[in-house]
Design an enzyme around this catalytic site. Structure first.
Site, PDB file in Angstrom:
ATOM      1  N   CYS C 100       1.007  -1.118  -0.083  1.00  0.00           N
ATOM      2  CA  CYS C 100       0.145   0.112  -0.037  1.00  0.00           C
ATOM      3  C   CYS C 100       0.847   1.222   0.043  1.00  0.00           C
ATOM      4  O   CYS C 100       1.721   1.333   0.876  1.00  0.00           O
ATOM      5  CB  CYS C 100      -0.949   0.079   1.344  1.00  0.00           C
ATOM      6  SG  CYS C 100      -1.809   1.553   1.453  1.00  0.00           S
ATOM      7  N   CYS C 104      -3.474   7.391  -1.732  1.00  0.00           N
ATOM      8  CA  CYS C 104      -4.675   7.626  -2.359  1.00  0.00           C
ATOM      9  C   CYS C 104      -5.944   8.207  -1.368  1.00  0.00           C
ATOM     10  O   CYS C 104      -6.763   8.955  -2.123  1.00  0.00           O
ATOM     11  CB  CYS C 104      -5.301   6.366  -2.817  1.00  0.00           C
ATOM     12  SG  CYS C 104      -3.952   5.367  -3.486  1.00  0.00           S
ATOM     13  N   THR C 191      -3.978   4.491   7.652  1.00  0.00           N
ATOM     14  CA  THR C 191      -3.083   4.101   6.978  1.00  0.00           C
ATOM     15  C   THR C 191      -2.196   5.500   6.472  1.00  0.00           C
ATOM     16  O   THR C 191      -2.802   6.479   5.761  1.00  0.00           O
ATOM     17  CB  THR C 191      -3.610   3.396   5.610  1.00  0.00           C
ATOM     18  OG1 THR C 191      -4.453   2.472   6.074  1.00  0.00           O
ATOM     19  CG2 THR C 191      -2.493   2.757   4.809  1.00  0.00           C
ATOM     20  N   GLU C 257      -0.054   1.845  10.031  1.00  0.00           N
ATOM     21  CA  GLU C 257      -1.517   2.000  10.502  1.00  0.00           C
ATOM     22  C   GLU C 257      -1.124   2.730  11.957  1.00  0.00           C
ATOM     23  O   GLU C 257      -0.552   2.285  12.762  1.00  0.00           O
ATOM     24  CB  GLU C 257      -2.128   0.713  10.660  1.00  0.00           C
ATOM     25  CG  GLU C 257      -2.339  -0.130   9.345  1.00  0.00           C
ATOM     26  CD  GLU C 257      -3.311   0.351   8.277  1.00  0.00           C
ATOM     27  OE1 GLU C 257      -3.984   1.138   8.502  1.00  0.00           O
ATOM     28  OE2 GLU C 257      -2.961  -0.176   7.003  1.00  0.00           O
ATOM     29  N   HIS C 292     -12.762   5.540  -2.963  1.00  0.00           N
ATOM     30  CA  HIS C 292     -11.910   4.643  -2.571  1.00  0.00           C
ATOM     31  C   HIS C 292     -12.061   3.190  -2.789  1.00  0.00           C
ATOM     32  O   HIS C 292     -11.110   2.344  -2.944  1.00  0.00           O
ATOM     33  CB  HIS C 292     -11.878   4.864  -0.950  1.00  0.00           C
ATOM     34  CG  HIS C 292     -10.574   4.623  -0.596  1.00  0.00           C
ATOM     35  ND1 HIS C 292      -9.313   5.204  -0.820  1.00  0.00           N
ATOM     36  CD2 HIS C 292     -10.065   3.627   0.512  1.00  0.00           C
ATOM     37  CE1 HIS C 292      -8.437   4.860  -0.155  1.00  0.00           C
ATOM     38  NE2 HIS C 292      -8.633   4.069   1.036  1.00  0.00           N
ATOM     39  N   TYR C 296      -9.284   0.527  -4.979  1.00  0.00           N
ATOM     40  CA  TYR C 296      -8.774  -0.873  -4.712  1.00  0.00           C
ATOM     41  C   TYR C 296      -8.695  -1.675  -6.278  1.00  0.00           C
ATOM     42  O   TYR C 296      -7.959  -2.382  -5.963  1.00  0.00           O
ATOM     43  CB  TYR C 296      -9.809  -1.432  -3.846  1.00  0.00           C
ATOM     44  CG  TYR C 296      -9.560  -1.148  -2.415  1.00  0.00           C
ATOM     45  CD1 TYR C 296      -8.746   0.091  -2.007  1.00  0.00           C
ATOM     46  CD2 TYR C 296      -9.865  -1.905  -1.388  1.00  0.00           C
ATOM     47  CE1 TYR C 296      -8.417   0.403  -0.640  1.00  0.00           C
ATOM     48  CE2 TYR C 296      -9.534  -1.408   0.083  1.00  0.00           C
ATOM     49  CZ  TYR C 296      -8.877  -0.313   0.344  1.00  0.00           C
ATOM     50  OH  TYR C 296      -8.619  -0.009   1.787  1.00  0.00           O
ATOM     51  N   CYS C 299      -4.885  -0.188  -6.831  1.00  0.00           N
ATOM     52  CA  CYS C 299      -3.824  -0.635  -5.802  1.00  0.00           C
ATOM     53  C   CYS C 299      -3.707  -2.120  -5.727  1.00  0.00           C
ATOM     54  O   CYS C 299      -2.504  -2.522  -5.738  1.00  0.00           O
ATOM     55  CB  CYS C 299      -3.899   0.336  -4.878  1.00  0.00           C
ATOM     56  SG  CYS C 299      -5.124  -0.026  -3.766  1.00  0.00           S
ATOM     57  N   GLU C 447      -6.905  -5.205   5.044  1.00  0.00           N
ATOM     58  CA  GLU C 447      -7.494  -3.952   4.220  1.00  0.00           C
ATOM     59  C   GLU C 447      -8.303  -4.369   2.832  1.00  0.00           C
ATOM     60  O   GLU C 447      -9.409  -3.301   2.828  1.00  0.00           O
ATOM     61  CB  GLU C 447      -6.266  -2.892   3.910  1.00  0.00           C
ATOM     62  CG  GLU C 447      -6.671  -1.666   3.593  1.00  0.00           C
ATOM     63  CD  GLU C 447      -5.291  -0.790   3.148  1.00  0.00           C
ATOM     64  OE1 GLU C 447      -4.502  -0.411   4.002  1.00  0.00           O
ATOM     65  OE2 GLU C 447      -5.269  -0.469   1.811  1.00  0.00           O
TER      66      GLU C 447
END
Lengths: 483, 483, 483, 483
Positions: C100, C104, C191, C257, C292, C296, C299, C447
């Protein structure tokens, strides 16, 4: 009285001379009717296997009830080994017929009624268990087929029986006489009703105080006055009425689904096994369901074997049997099928005696078994479709083979791997079609989903039987919580 | 020439006066034949939508080939937006018909032939692209239905065309004349052949040097001499010939699968688009397949919407629409269906121009789309079966409703949630049955598996297009391996 | 002001001199802390790619807000193409870092706040949109990393904010002053908080009248007084503090995190973007979540590429790369990964402009994208584990290699396919371990499940956006129900 | 000699004074080493349960070999009931420890060696069975832990032992002396090696003529000269060395994986049980694998119970236990876990006696059991992750609780449903993390995949045992093919 042969059984059903509505017409002579005959032939296998040397031992059991050897399909299980033997017998019947052979439901109903009537008598001082024992002794001696009838129409699923616009949407007692009961209602999805001698009716759900009229269990012969039958349709059913049976897929055996109406049917008192004891309707439903969920770990596995065999054979005929992805798909089918079998065996091997003395399957594992049955046959059908190829949906009619002009083209272009006749390739394709998208799919897919209760019913039982508190306790112990 | 209406289209097909073997009989008057008519009605929707105000814009496109507005089903895609519009149009047709509407395959074939003939001409100095452009301009102007024909019988799958016992098991050139070719062979699984004006034939696999006779692409009208048709059987097909169409499930629309034989058919040179150039057979197969795999991200999604709607409606009628597990199953169906749609849209949005100028979908994503189509409709069918209930396999015939004696019982016991007519409940159950285990399942399940190539074909392409070396390179970079 | 390089970015974060609790100790110098440094290095890639020739075009966009070229990670999407470019950029970053890369969330938050403040101003006459535009113009000009902060602790999930035993369990306004607000509460699962310059706080759920104190959106710098940080633990985190980084798996990049506490933090009025307008909290949550969930599809796909590459590489090193079942598992991984990508692309390509002018993804498809992300990476991890072999769980420590006695044994017995160094094989195994059961699994698996909302949140949105009524309407039309 | 208690067992291991390389350092005092101690504590449970009243009967069996009661973990199964009891015992140990308790592999190895040596002696006139019986009688009398060692390093998987660059990559005989053998090689993935008294070595694959040096089976004590140990790393392993064990997840119990090197180890003749009889290497591998695949139907189910309990408990603590989707996920976990159990029970209940007299599981069903174990725990882990929430990946360290400044914040914001302490919620989250992405995942996920053979090994056996020819025969009979 000796155990019947398949032929004797068929004659005994023909002798009942039942009538039913079939495709919109009142019809008799059902034992010879093209839509019904295959279902009698399937049941006949359960009789013949009790005489064949190879299967005789498996299909017979000593019944203490009549102190004689009976067909295991009428047996009250006396041990966990009996429960395992039941599953093996069912798998064998599936192997032989490639379809639902329709005789399990009565066996499962009887084992449930046997123990529940015993407990009801203990609680309420009723006399049901003796009645049932006498009734069932007759079934064993005469080697009869009994249809266990549970599913009511249910109307609006969100409402209780008494809240329905029409109270008959759950079968009920409309009159209580000195000599018996009068009942009204219907039972849906009655597999094998028109090849049965007897009907054993049970309630469809756990009833509550105030719902005594629906808490009824009883038996009547299939030719009892006031009982009416309407045959359900199956995919491609009328192919059975065509001249060339190749297109049916399974040319000899098949199933049958019947809407059965009870139009003020009289039931003599000796044949009443529950009458208003609402507290025993729940256990009766639960136990019948458990036995029948176990059954699917045998019968569907047996049909699954046939589907696997057909898939392997068509792969051979198509010339792709050695491709690694084809082999892998067949291995996956075996794996899924044997997982179902393992569940059927396990819930049997972990069976326990009831208070009445017969054996009950492990409730949790029987529900787990059935929940897998609502999934794996679908994936197996998908894999069989994958391996079989597109002809499954586009194959010309068998009758084209006889056309002097077109027949040769069909033979020419359907030729595949050397050494296999086109007509045999067509037979195998039609058998697979029968199971994944034809008449056989009614039993192999739709019944796998809903027979013995829809998946949500199994999930509820699994939640209830899964001892969640015990599992939380394990965690608290490991973590030292709440010491 | 204005775009045809649905009625004009149906008359134009009737005027061809085609004959076919149907259930073992040579038959004419196909446009009015009960087994064929529904498939014409489905195709007619693709015409009518180009006239309806609500869909006109989506169903029309400006074609530079004829410098006029054409039905998008004959369009050569000029942009990625065109590719996306194609998918939306297909979803809409699925929504309207609830079945395969059979006009995509010609559109997909044309777009493949267009770019491949261009490249072949560049490489070999042939004249195919001009020929094809002229041919296709005629198709666009006359607004025709073209059946793209690819799948050969293939005989023993483990052998090449020339190794087969019968070389005709792959369609081939048997004679090369000055004015054209003579071809012999057959094409399997021809969806919508008998409602088409034209056939566009392509090879079925990537050919190698020495296999020039099988490397042939051409077009003939459906009424060309020497072309013969044998209708394939579908589950429950003859219900379409019964008086009461309720039991068909989809009363108006349907598909059609035809074994098409080419018995020494003459093809004029102007209609030949590949003749022996084995190096372009592979790209032709690959591109047609890619377009057609994209198509399934539209059409099957459209039918899926209908299945979801039917599932939601039967849940309402059964009185269980508010149960959380029912809602959850319907959400899952939507999720799966929209995942297919996402794949259809994505391979379109990532489309790229070919050398010839029309647009080609992203090959990797188109194959991913189709591979999901070989899975998700099966799970959706399983979920629909779950929610619909056991009546899916046991519902009596619609004709029983008319029986004065039995009809009232059927109505009485099939009553469910208030406000819904029994006959409507039966209609919805039969529609679901049609899609999961009836005639509609041929397109929705079996064709989802094998149409546009069986799953293994997609896996091979995914392995080839997935840039595994590039991915290994990423790892080496992150880990500093091989620096 | 020119776009920052990775190095400039790292220095700018180091200059903030943030402090955090790490493993129970108050710690400074975080930019050089072994547990934090890899996360800065991952973010630095998002900067460097805007300078690399190969990726410069993809990572830059013209922003009308500042009329200049900005890093796409700070861009307000001006078209559907921008939305697609975002997904491509994210996939590339996943490819480069294998983890990650944490930048973003601010981009997604900004795009949501931009359109929602516009609509809020229209409805309420507030002045939030201008404030936000000015704030964000600064972010673009200075090329900052902004952490979008949404998830509140939530306490008892069954209760509303005001019903909690402690009202701070949802972040809230505790004081409204003339010059700004004072807020108290915490944000979970932050994150990349400790490598950010700014925090953009949003509410965590759709609020109702009476819950105005929780309806707050604002920005503060990460070094604002009263903000406190507690680092979360990841599997195998302390391996990053060992001398030999081989055992970390991903030696350079990683995530982070942080539990972030707002202990009566003052927010100047110009940085407040929502203050009590409960009716816009829902849309803000929904849009941020949609953006978001789209992310995903880029990413996680990028990280998935790395996992696929590592799986292919270890298969090669193990000498099994040519086994058909291994190839098949890798094809399956590619298929699943590209399905996620297709969903990411599709929800982007179907994007639409908001009233404020920036583009919003298709809500239905974005939720479908994320729901697949809660499933497929798990299956990919399972397949990677299958191919990699048991060493994934039993590999000795890298430090053993340096032991003069044991090192030679480790090298001797870990030798596999010729041509590969043992140390490289260990690196690849550790990278896979990192992603399936190590620190990387926090982002790649946990996640994937919960980031951008847990699966049930997506199911609710899919149910809401799936137009079930429209689908029922299709069925009624086909069946002629309700005419 | 009475059966040992857990404490006596731990002292007996400590007395061996073994040394191993741990994290790069040669270490002694292993019984008290933080990384090893939990694994001894797990094994100790297998001893203590043989003394606890509640489990004594299950954990003991009468052994005809020594005519005495032995711990069932050293028992040679005398009946199908014994096989079922084994599975129940393993489930219980999983329930108690929440991890791999490591004592099964020796029991499974012994049962395989017992029957194979008997058959080998029959075929070759060797004397292995007597030797093994005497050896094993000692194990039973002294109640020892025996590590069964099978997996060789294997080098290049595509090559046979003799084709490897280094012949030692498969453990082999390097010298045959009058009084015994000298062996060299290594065994990978040795679960529980450092808490064992003895090692029972078996070959890793079916060997062929010419490979006699690799066909060796023998036993040595764990402190035999020339045997060396290197501890494998597990995710988050060093948390066990921290002061606060809360972050470990499972504070008391754990597993251990060891690379074991045999550096020219001498084996006295009396401890040699196979020496060059290549024809019995295959059966030995197959039977050991079958027993061990059965084992997973007990032990993994037991750990699964703990994971289910933890998931139910965290749902309660999060305040979501009554949400229907949460209940449904927990039901699904129970269903999957009980399916594994059913497979474990079924392959046991269908067990058959070997020629030597002990009982062997059903080979087909044992492989089916294990293949399901390579799938379901992964889905269970995914569901547990779903229910547990994002804190699974972002929870701060337990040590933060003790920080005077930060501790109160952690407590304040981690508060959830009333009545539960924050520290207990953290414990449960860490236990789930341990199983899905921590040290416990090595046994629960990675070992579920590869322990007792990787999935492809099961698929090969299922293909071989599935009687495909028999299934094809069923089809031919039903269809009248080949009559």
């Amino acid at each position: 009285m000796p155990l019947k042969t398949g032929d004797e059984y068929i004659h005994s059903i023909a002798a009942l001379d039942l009538e039913a509505n079939v495709l919109g017409q009142r019809s008799g002579g059902l034992a010879d009717h093209g839509l019904i005959r295959p279902s009698l032939q399937a049941v006949a296998v359960t009789y013949d296997c009790a005489h064949d040397d190879a299967t005789r031992a498996l299909f017979r059991a000593h019944s203490p009830l009549v102190d004689a050897e009976v067909n295991r399909f009428t047996h009250l299980h006396q041990s966990a080994d009996d429960l395992v033997a039941k599953v093996l017998m069912q798998r064998h019947c599936g192997n032989r017929t490639g379809c639902c052979f329709q005789r399990c439901v009565g066996m499962d109903a009887a084992n449930a009624v046997y123990s529940v009537t015993y407990e009801c008598d203990q609680a309420h001082g009723s006399d049901y268990h003796r009645r049932f024992c006498e009734y069932w002794a007759g079934v064993q001696r005469e080697d009869l087929v009994v249809d266990g009838a549970m599913t009511d129409p249910k109307g609006d699923r969100g409402k209780r029986p008494s809240e329905q616009a029409d109270p008959d949407l759950y079968l009920r007692i409309v009159e209580r006489r000195a000599d018996g009961l009068v009942v009204r209602g219907a039972k849906f999805h009655q597999t094998g009703m028109l090849n049965s001698h007897e009907i054993l009716v049970m309630p469809t759900l756990a009833l509550r105080p105030g719902e005594e009229d629906w808490a009824v269990c009883f038996a009547v012969p299939t030719d009892a006055p006031g009982v009416r039958y309407v045959l359900g349709r199956q995919a491609s059913d009328t192919r059975k009425l065509e001249n060339n049976l190749l297109d049916v897929g399974n040319p000899t055996f098949g199933g049958q689904e019947v809407l059965t109406v009870f139009d003020d049917v009289f039931v003599p008192a000796e044949r009443v096994f529950l009458d208003g004891e609402v507290d025993f309707s729940g256990p009766l439903v639960e136990r019948f369901a458990a036995y029948h969920r176990q059954s699917y770990g045998g019968c569907k596995v047996g049909v699954g074997d046939v589907l696997i065999g057909a898939t392997a054979l068509i792969a051979e005929m198509n010339g792709v049997a050695r491709a690694s992805h084809v082999r892998d798909k067949i291995v996956e089918m075996i794996h899924l099928n044997e997982t179902l079998f393992a569940c059927g065996v396990a819930c049997s091997a972990r069976g326990q005696p009831t208070a009445a003395g017969n054996y009950l399957v492990d409730l949790l594992l029987a529900n787990v078994c059935k929940l897998n049955v609502t999934r794996f046959p679908y994936e197996m059908a998908r894999l069989a479709t994958d391996v079989a190829g597109g002809l499954l949906g586009t194959l010309p009619a068998a009758r084209e083979l006889d056309d002097p002009e077109v027949g040769p083209y069909v033979r020419k272009y359907l030729a595949a791997a050397e050494g296999w006749a086109v007509v045999d390739r067509m037979k195998v394709l039609r058998l697979i079609e029968n199971l994944v998208a034809g008449a056989g799919a009614v039993a192999y897919l739709i019944e796998s989903m809903h027979g013995a209760g829809s998946p949500m019913a199994q999930r509820i039982m699994i939640g209830r039987q899964g001892d969640l508190d015990g599992k939380v306790g394990l965690v608290k112990r490991i973590l030292g919580i709440g010491d």
